[in-house]
Design an enzyme around this catalytic site. Structure first.
Site: not given
Ligand code: 5GP
Ligand code: ZN
Length: 115
Positions: A4, A7, A30, A85, A96, A98, A100
């Site tokens: 991942c 991770c 990002d 998303n 994983h 998340h 934004h």
């Protein structure tokens, strides 16, 4: 979790530009920003997506929003957007969970508003 990306970023195996960390949350810039401020907030334990948020792990989501609030205050970000998303059609590319954090530009509304 093996293989991942996020991770591995949390573990420091892949470098990232960290902006925040506590016991529950890791946040970093990002790699392909779509706004002047574009940070990713992830839980430190692996949750694949929003579909897997339950009463047992939702504290991690609460901690993420606490962290977002703190970062926004620290960086004097007055106006921002938070996006998750979930699933392929929604554009989730890393499995994983998340969120934004986007800021620093005028944002429209609708499907193409962030492109
Ligand atoms: P998603 O499309 O799953 O909602 O968001 C995944 C985000 O992860 C994308 O905005 C993408 O630019 C970002 N991303 C993908 N790989 C990396 C990486 O190796 N490092 C960082 N910092 N961001 C990444
Ligand atoms: Zn993971």
């Amino acid at each position: 979790m093996e293989d991942c990306l996020f991770c591995k970023i949390i573990a420091g195996e892949i470098p990232s530009a960290k902006v925040y960390e506590d016991d529950f949350v890791f946040a970093f810039k990002d790699i392909s920003p779509i706004a002047p401020v574009h940070y990713l907030f992830v839980p430190k334990t692996h949750i694949c997506c929003a579909k897997k948020i339950t009463a047992d792990n939702s504290v991690q989501v609460a901690k993420i929003f606490e962290a977002i609030s703190k970062i926004a205050a620290d960086e004097k970000i007055d106006s921002f957007r938070v996006i998750n998303n979930c699933g392929e059609d929604a554009g989730q590319s890393v499995m994983h969970l998340h969120f934004h954090l986007l800021a620093g530009k005028q944002m429209g509304w609708g499907e193409q508003s962030l492109g």
